[in-house]
Design an enzyme around this catalytic site. Sequence first.
Site, PDB file in Angstrom:
ATOM      1  N   GLY A  91       0.826  -1.201   0.000  1.00 36.42           N
ATOM      2  CA  GLY A  91       0.000   0.000   0.000  1.00 36.42           C
ATOM      3  C   GLY A  91       0.854   1.242   0.000  1.00 36.42           C
ATOM      4  CG  LEU A  98      -9.759  19.478  -0.689  1.00 37.66           C
ATOM      5  CD1 LEU A  98     -10.714  20.671  -0.640  1.00 37.66           C
ATOM      6  CD2 LEU A  98     -10.428  18.303  -1.397  1.00 37.66           C
ATOM      7  CE1 TYR A 153      -2.796   4.118   3.510  1.00 38.14           C
ATOM      8  CE2 TYR A 153      -4.286   4.768   5.274  1.00 38.14           C
ATOM      9  CZ  TYR A 153      -3.366   3.885   4.757  1.00 38.14           C
ATOM     10  OH  TYR A 153      -3.019   2.766   5.476  1.00 38.14           O
ATOM     11  CB  THR A 188       4.987   0.873   9.156  1.00 36.47           C
ATOM     12  OG1 THR A 188       4.019   1.865   8.769  1.00 36.47           O
ATOM     13  CG2 THR A 188       4.274  -0.307   9.800  1.00 36.47           C
TER      14      THR A 188
END
Length: 267
Positions: A91, A98, A153, A188
Amino acid sequence: MPTPLTSWQGQRVVVTGAARGIGAAIAERLHQLGAHVVAVDLLEAALQETANTLGIRSIPVDLGTEQGVSDAIEGALAQLGDIDVWVGNAGVARGSGLTAPDADWELSWQVNVLAHVRAARLLVPRWLERGSGRFIVTASAAGLLTVLGQPAYAVTKHGAEAFAEWLAASYGHRGIDVHAICPQGVRTDMYPGPGEDPLAGTIGHDGTLEPADVAEALVQAVAHGDFLVLPHPEVADYFALRATDTDRWLRGMQRLQARADGQGAAR
């Protein structure tokens, strides 16, 4: 509900996004439990280092392309003989607000959604012929809720979770088991460091986990036959609130955003 799997011994497993983070932890845990694991990632050097450390095989490909997904599956079939479990963990998190450019949206769409679609197109027909297969998607809690500050996301992880639901609804009665992994904050490379993001506190509101915690949560959820893998159990309550009192849930999110904006409490 998915068919419980209590023993990984001999399972032929592909883990994508496995060079580091959650993917590497899943690959390590399943290898420890006796699975035959192939690790896949775009980051060739890091992938090779992880594969060498764990003593597993690897395939360096770009899963953001149709050819990359095809090469990953063909390579894994050549190495394993067949694939019992696909862990679609790769991913990306790109763009902010925006102003995020179309290129960030496009990459997010290709990796966070279409990589799962393309893998399923190739794997599900094989699995239907033999009557079994397991498809796992790392969707993030953002896929069930949202994430402030990162619209690409949030939207594409919603898409990943929705695709996992669709697969389960469409093929669960024919032996295809599906799971969606939906953690909140995990340590992560994607997780913001101190001071990097004023919204980071919302991601880690219920504690920041180690990748190994997510891997263990997956093992336990698969053993129980749960579709949703929730390393942060609190996500279930937020998901229920979002569904049953959406206005209240949105007001809560607005308050968090207002706090990050330095504007005090939202109306």
